[in-house]
Structures are given as C-alpha cells and as structure tokens.
Design a protein around this motif. Structure first.
Motif, short mmCIF file in Angstrom:
data_model
loop_
_atom_site.label_atom_id
_atom_site.label_comp_id
_atom_site.label_asym_id
_atom_site.label_seq_id
_atom_site.Cartn_x
_atom_site.Cartn_y
_atom_site.Cartn_z
N UNK A 46 0.74 -1.27 0.06
CA UNK A 46 0.02 0.02 -0.09
C UNK A 46 0.99 1.13 0.15
N UNK A 47 2.05 1.28 0.75
CA UNK A 47 2.62 2.45 0.86
C UNK A 47 3.59 2.56 -0.45
N UNK A 48 4.15 1.48 -1.06
CA UNK A 48 4.79 1.52 -2.41
C UNK A 48 3.87 2.12 -3.61
N UNK A 49 2.63 1.66 -3.51
CA UNK A 49 1.63 2.07 -4.58
C UNK A 49 1.12 3.66 -4.40
N UNK A 50 0.87 3.84 -3.00
CA UNK A 50 0.29 5.11 -2.65
C UNK A 50 1.43 6.07 -2.76
N UNK A 51 2.42 6.12 -2.07
CA UNK A 51 3.44 7.17 -2.07
C UNK A 51 4.54 7.26 -2.82
N UNK A 52 5.10 5.98 -3.39
CA UNK A 52 6.15 5.87 -4.37
C UNK A 52 5.77 5.83 -5.72
N UNK A 53 4.43 5.38 -5.83
CA UNK A 53 3.65 5.24 -7.15
C UNK A 53 4.37 4.32 -8.18
N UNK A 54 5.00 3.41 -7.56
CA UNK A 54 5.68 2.29 -8.40
C UNK A 54 4.92 1.43 -9.12
N UNK A 55 5.45 1.02 -10.40
CA UNK A 55 4.53 -0.05 -11.10
C UNK A 55 4.67 -1.31 -10.12
N UNK A 56 3.72 -2.25 -10.40
CA UNK A 56 3.16 -3.33 -9.69
C UNK A 56 4.23 -4.29 -9.67
N UNK A 57 5.07 -4.77 -10.75
CA UNK A 57 6.18 -5.73 -10.39
C UNK A 57 7.22 -5.19 -9.57
N UNK A 58 7.48 -3.78 -9.61
CA UNK A 58 8.52 -3.14 -8.67
C UNK A 58 7.97 -3.35 -7.23
N UNK A 59 6.62 -2.96 -6.94
CA UNK A 59 5.94 -3.05 -5.75
C UNK A 59 6.28 -4.40 -5.28
N UNK A 60 6.02 -5.44 -6.06
CA UNK A 60 6.11 -6.90 -5.49
C UNK A 60 7.53 -7.07 -5.17
N UNK A 61 8.40 -6.72 -6.05
CA UNK A 61 9.97 -7.05 -5.79
C UNK A 61 10.41 -6.60 -4.47
N UNK A 62 10.08 -5.05 -4.39
CA UNK A 62 10.66 -4.37 -3.11
C UNK A 62 9.82 -4.97 -1.91
N UNK A 63 8.51 -5.46 -2.08
CA UNK A 63 8.01 -6.07 -0.98
C UNK A 63 8.64 -7.38 -0.50
N UNK A 64 9.03 -8.25 -1.58
CA UNK A 64 9.43 -9.58 -1.39
C UNK A 64 10.80 -9.78 -0.67
N UNK A 65 11.51 -8.77 -0.73
CA UNK A 65 12.84 -8.26 0.23
C UNK A 65 12.42 -8.25 1.49
N UNK A 66 11.21 -7.72 2.09
CA UNK A 66 10.92 -7.77 3.19
C UNK A 66 10.23 -8.81 3.92
N UNK A 67 9.58 -9.75 3.39
CA UNK A 67 8.90 -10.91 3.34
C UNK A 67 9.60 -11.93 3.96
#
Length: 172
Positions: free
Chosen positions: A43-64
């Motif tokens: 939600x933070x990646x999409x809302x504030x950084x306005x990243x593309x979905x593959x980038x959102x998933x990749x960034x989130x996977x590093x913290x999962x």
C-alpha cells in the motif's frame, strides 16, 4: 516389556501430533500477520512511491518471510515478463503454487488471491481502497484467531494425549 514400550510410543506420538497441530494454529496467526505487514508495505509503495506493480512486489518480497518472499518475487518476475496474461491470473497461479503448503485456511488463501485480482488494473485510489478494505477484514480475522488460540491449542494438546491413551487402551 515390549508391550509397555509400544504403549508409551503410541501415547508419545499422539501427544506429539496434538502439539504439532497446536503449533500449526500459531503459525497460521504469524502468517496472517505477515500478510498484513506485506499489504501495508505494498500500500505504501503504490500510494506514495507510485511504483509499477512488478516493482512493488519485488520491493515487498525483500522484506517478506518465507513462503511469501518467493511467491512475491516469482509473481513480480512473471508480471514484468508480460506474456499476455493479466496480472490477476499471474497472482492466482503463483499464490496457488507457492502458498498451497502454508498454514492458511482455504478461505484465507482465496481472500488473499482475490486481493490480487484488484491490483494493477484499477487506479491508485481504488487500489488503496481495496487494500484498506482487505486490511480491515484481515484485522478482524487476526483478532478472532488471537482470541481463540489459547483454547484451540489447549484442545489440540489435550486431544492428542487423550487419543494416545485411548489407542493404548484399545491395544491392550
């Protein structure tokens, strides 16, 4: 002597199965909390950084934590390849493959998969609203499970011991 050893072994193994089941309930709660954390991160990646979905998933996977890290990384990789398949199909396929052995119930897994159906094709505001609604529902599930855990764990452990004793009596 051999009979006594067999009875002790039966009681011990049934007790261990009860403890294993009680620990699975606790692991399920941890996985629900992990999903909550991941959805907040997305939600933070999409809302504030306005990243593309593959980038959102990749960034989130590093913290999962596992198995969600592999699932998100594979979903990001498949989405970035874009071979004509819609994101909801990719999300569903990857979730069914990588999360099938998780401790989530079928209902919880399906609700998580449905979240993926609304990502990627809606505008940012609608994605934010969908994720917020999912988070509210997830918080309710977590609260309910948190309240039930002590009772369910005690029941699983007791049932394991009782089943072991019952089988031991039958074997006598």
């Amino acid at each position: 002597m051999l009979k006594l050893f067999g009875i002790i072994l039966v009681i011990f193994s049934c007790t261990a199965m009860g403890w294993n089941q009680s620990m699975a309930i606790e692991k399920r709660l941890r996985q629900l909390r992990e999903i909550e954390k991941l959805v907040h991160l997305m939600l933070g990646e999409i809302t504030y950084r306005k990243e593309a979905l593959p980038d959102v998933l990749l960034h989130t996977s590093r913290k999962a934590a596992s198995p969600f890290d592999v699932f998100l990384r594979e979903a990001a990789q498949q989405a970035s390849l874009y071979q004509g398949e819609c994101f909801s199909g990719i999300f569903r396929k990857q979730a069914e493959e990588y999360l099938k052995n998780s401790n989530l119930t079928a209902k919880e897994l399906e609700e998580f998969i449905q979240l993926g159906e609304y990502l990627g094709w809606l505008d940012i505001e609608m994605q934010k609203n969908t994720m917020t609604l999912y988070l509210e529902q997830l918080k309710g599930d977590i609260l309910t499970l948190s309240g039930e855990i002590p009772v369910r764990q005690k029941m699983c452990r007791s049932m394991g011991v009782m089943a072991g004793i019952f089988l031991a009596i039958i074997l006598l």
